[in-house]
Motif scaffolding. Structure first.
Motif, mmCIF file in Angstrom:
data_model
loop_
_atom_site.group_PDB
_atom_site.id
_atom_site.type_symbol
_atom_site.label_atom_id
_atom_site.label_comp_id
_atom_site.label_asym_id
_atom_site.label_seq_id
_atom_site.Cartn_x
_atom_site.Cartn_y
_atom_site.Cartn_z
ATOM 1 N N ALA A 38 0.819 -1.049 -0.160
ATOM 2 C CA ALA A 38 -0.105 0.041 0.010
ATOM 3 C C ALA A 38 0.940 1.024 0.138
ATOM 4 C CB ALA A 38 -1.028 0.055 1.138
ATOM 5 N N LEU A 39 0.313 2.260 -0.871
ATOM 6 C CA LEU A 39 1.146 3.553 -0.887
ATOM 7 C C LEU A 39 0.190 4.477 -0.357
ATOM 8 C CD1 LEU A 39 3.651 5.116 -1.834
ATOM 9 C CD2 LEU A 39 2.524 5.366 -3.871
ATOM 10 N N CYS A 40 0.450 4.881 0.867
ATOM 11 C CA CYS A 40 -0.325 5.874 1.738
ATOM 12 C C CYS A 40 -0.002 7.233 1.926
ATOM 13 C CB CYS A 40 -0.890 5.132 3.120
ATOM 14 S SG CYS A 40 -1.652 3.681 2.616
ATOM 15 N N GLY A 41 -0.770 8.317 2.078
ATOM 16 C CA GLY A 41 -0.315 9.540 2.404
ATOM 17 C C GLY A 41 -1.702 10.349 2.191
ATOM 18 N N SER A 42 -1.632 11.786 2.744
ATOM 19 C CA SER A 42 -2.631 12.675 2.506
ATOM 20 C C SER A 42 -2.578 12.946 0.961
ATOM 21 C CB SER A 42 -2.306 13.968 3.539
ATOM 22 O OG SER A 42 -1.158 14.432 3.289
ATOM 23 N N SER A 43 -3.517 13.879 0.733
ATOM 24 C CA SER A 43 -3.598 14.310 -0.501
ATOM 25 C C SER A 43 -2.665 15.427 -0.888
ATOM 26 C CB SER A 43 -5.074 15.326 -0.946
ATOM 27 O OG SER A 43 -5.985 14.204 -0.726
ATOM 28 N N GLY A 44 -1.726 15.403 -1.984
ATOM 29 C CA GLY A 44 -0.747 16.094 -2.539
ATOM 30 C C GLY A 44 0.615 15.569 -1.826
ATOM 31 N N ALA A 45 0.551 14.356 -1.195
ATOM 32 C CA ALA A 45 1.918 13.993 -0.734
ATOM 33 C C ALA A 45 2.576 13.365 -2.002
ATOM 34 C CB ALA A 45 1.694 12.607 0.284
ATOM 35 N N GLY A 46 2.121 13.071 -3.154
ATOM 36 C CA GLY A 46 2.966 12.804 -4.309
ATOM 37 C C GLY A 46 2.656 11.269 -4.731
ATOM 38 N N ASN A 212 -8.854 0.249 5.475
ATOM 39 C CA ASN A 212 -9.315 -1.090 5.292
ATOM 40 C C ASN A 212 -8.426 -1.857 4.356
ATOM 41 O OD1 ASN A 212 -10.738 -3.739 5.726
ATOM 42 N ND2 ASN A 212 -11.766 -3.047 3.466
ATOM 43 N N VAL A 213 -8.235 -1.138 3.199
ATOM 44 C CA VAL A 213 -7.450 -1.691 1.994
ATOM 45 C C VAL A 213 -5.855 -1.877 2.574
ATOM 46 C CG1 VAL A 213 -6.310 -1.322 -0.011
ATOM 47 C CG2 VAL A 213 -8.819 -0.830 0.224
ATOM 48 N N ALA A 214 -5.445 -0.740 3.117
ATOM 49 C CA ALA A 214 -3.941 -0.604 3.570
ATOM 50 C C ALA A 214 -3.775 -1.888 4.769
ATOM 51 C CB ALA A 214 -3.681 0.809 4.392
ATOM 52 N N SER A 215 -4.731 -2.228 5.550
ATOM 53 C CA SER A 215 -4.551 -2.868 6.521
ATOM 54 C C SER A 215 -4.227 -4.452 6.273
ATOM 55 C CB SER A 215 -5.637 -2.692 7.794
ATOM 56 O OG SER A 215 -6.723 -3.357 7.096
ATOM 57 N N ARG A 216 -4.696 -4.684 5.099
ATOM 58 C CA ARG A 216 -4.726 -5.962 4.365
ATOM 59 C C ARG A 216 -3.374 -6.264 3.571
ATOM 60 N NH1 ARG A 216 -10.747 -6.352 2.406
ATOM 61 N NH2 ARG A 216 -10.026 -8.479 1.466
ATOM 62 N N THR A 217 -2.748 -5.350 3.282
ATOM 63 C CA THR A 217 -1.500 -5.531 2.558
ATOM 64 C C THR A 217 -0.306 -6.243 3.412
ATOM 65 O OG1 THR A 217 -0.871 -3.230 2.759
ATOM 66 C CG2 THR A 217 -2.306 -3.638 1.132
ATOM 67 N N ASP A 218 0.702 -6.554 2.519
ATOM 68 C CA ASP A 218 1.961 -7.072 3.079
ATOM 69 C C ASP A 218 2.758 -6.263 3.710
ATOM 70 O OD1 ASP A 218 1.416 -9.552 2.306
ATOM 71 O OD2 ASP A 218 2.175 -9.187 0.377
ATOM 72 N N ARG A 219 2.833 -4.825 3.125
ATOM 73 C CA ARG A 219 3.508 -3.496 3.781
ATOM 74 C C ARG A 219 3.123 -2.176 3.397
ATOM 75 N NH1 ARG A 219 8.368 -1.794 1.103
ATOM 76 N NH2 ARG A 219 8.268 -3.608 -0.420
ATOM 77 N N ILE A 220 3.190 -1.264 4.164
ATOM 78 C CA ILE A 220 2.934 -0.145 3.558
ATOM 79 C C ILE A 220 3.753 0.747 3.722
ATOM 80 C CG2 ILE A 220 1.442 1.816 4.732
ATOM 81 C CD1 ILE A 220 -0.004 -0.496 6.463
ATOM 82 N N ILE A 221 4.040 1.865 2.594
ATOM 83 C CA ILE A 221 4.966 2.694 2.450
ATOM 84 C C ILE A 221 3.984 4.059 2.757
ATOM 85 C CG2 ILE A 221 6.443 4.011 0.742
ATOM 86 C CD1 ILE A 221 7.106 1.264 -0.450
ATOM 87 N N ARG A 222 4.670 5.230 3.505
ATOM 88 C CA ARG A 222 3.840 6.241 3.921
ATOM 89 C C ARG A 222 4.688 7.234 3.105
ATOM 90 N NH1 ARG A 222 3.983 5.170 9.997
ATOM 91 N NH2 ARG A 222 5.720 4.129 9.501
ATOM 92 N N LEU A 223 3.932 8.330 2.437
ATOM 93 C CA LEU A 223 4.562 9.534 1.859
ATOM 94 C C LEU A 223 4.202 10.614 2.593
ATOM 95 C CD1 LEU A 223 4.495 9.111 -2.089
ATOM 96 C CD2 LEU A 223 6.360 8.206 -0.551
ATOM 97 N N LYS A 224 4.885 11.676 2.781
ATOM 98 C CA LYS A 224 4.528 12.909 3.134
ATOM 99 C C LYS A 224 5.292 13.990 2.531
ATOM 100 C CE LYS A 224 3.786 15.713 7.133
ATOM 101 N NZ LYS A 224 3.650 15.904 8.706
ATOM 102 N N ASP A 225 4.710 14.983 1.848
ATOM 103 C CA ASP A 225 5.432 16.258 1.280
ATOM 104 C C ASP A 225 6.457 15.464 0.327
ATOM 105 O OD1 ASP A 225 3.855 17.917 2.496
ATOM 106 O OD2 ASP A 225 5.196 18.029 4.177
ATOM 107 N N GLY A 226 6.120 14.603 -0.524
ATOM 108 C CA GLY A 226 7.241 14.040 -1.533
ATOM 109 C C GLY A 226 8.395 13.230 -0.816
#
Length: 241
Positions: A38-46, A212-226
């Motif tokens: 999962a690739l997560c982050g707020s709107s505008g994170a890139g 719900n989607v993120a919690s089911r993945t193998d790994r989560i990558i978090r982005l903030k401000d690029g």
């Protein structure tokens, strides 16, 4: 596990007037064979910008993208197109189906756009058979001739997934694949993605705001401000989505 996709120091800037807007500021990340990330982050994170760069749809301003042992950002546009055809599939939130084409034709289009016309015509029967089989395997065997306007949102997304699968990719890049669906239909699409992953060992990199989607993945990558904030496994409750 074998590494399929790797980003090294990815930067992306856009020129607006006299100002350079930095969207990505040096991204390092990877996706392994058969992994769902999962690739997560707020709107505008890139997130979407990064997905487009990783999918070779948009060149980076700096850094490199690797597919297995090939540096994709150092090869010609023609070779990039071939590599994208052989290894990568795309699924988007708003489906990007052609309104005038049937479900079957939309799936076949995934191959037609990435082949020369003579090559496509030589293999058209095989491509059509593959598209028919894919649509049948995801429950749309009786909807081959229906146009997108005659399909529900969930059915349209299934067509988009079949289109992504038609060239047998090793990784699928999905941008909010359930973001335009109601909760029940979204769950059906997620079950389909996990089924494809399990049966075909295709990796998925999924941009999502959905915990719900993120919690089911193998790994989560978090982005903030690029920038990448960090990687985690099964820790969606800690992630700013």
């Amino acid at each position: 596990m074998t590494e399929i996709l790797r980003a090294q120091g990815i930067e992306k800037s856009y020129r607006i007037g006299k100002q350079d807007i930095r969207v990505l500021r040096g991204i390092d990340m990877s996706v392994m064979e058969g992994e769902i990330v999962a690739l997560c982050g707020s709107s505008g994170a890139g997130k979407s910008t990064l997905l487009h760069v990783l999918g070779l749809l948009d060149p980076p301003s700096g850094g490199k993208v690797w597919y297995r042992d090939v540096c994709a950002t150092d090869i010609s546009p023609a070779r990039q197109t071939r590599l994208r055809h052989d290894l990568v599939g795309f699924v988007f939130q708003f489906y990007h189906l052609i309104a005038e084409l049937s479900a079957l034709e939309n799936v076949m289009l995934g191959e037609m756009m990435l082949r020369s016309l003579p090559d496509y015509m030589r293999h058209r029967k095989q491509i059509k058979a593959r598209a028919v089989d894919l649509l049948a395997s995801i429950g749309l065997g009786d909807r081959l001739k229906n146009r997108p306007s005659q399909l529900s949102g969930g059915e349209r997304q299934r067509v988009a997934i079949a289109r992504a699968l038609v060239s047998d990719p090793q990784v699928i890049l999905a941008d909010e694949p359930t973001g335009n669906l109601d909760s029940q239909t979204a769950e059906e699409i997620l079950e389909l993605i996990w089924k494809i992953n399990e049966e075909q060992n295709i990796a998925f990199l999924i941009v999502t705001h959905d915990q719900n989607v993120a919690s089911r993945t193998d790994r989560i990558i978090r982005l903030k401000d690029g920038l990448v904030l960090g990687h985690s496994q099964l820790e969606a409750e800690e992630i700013p989505l």
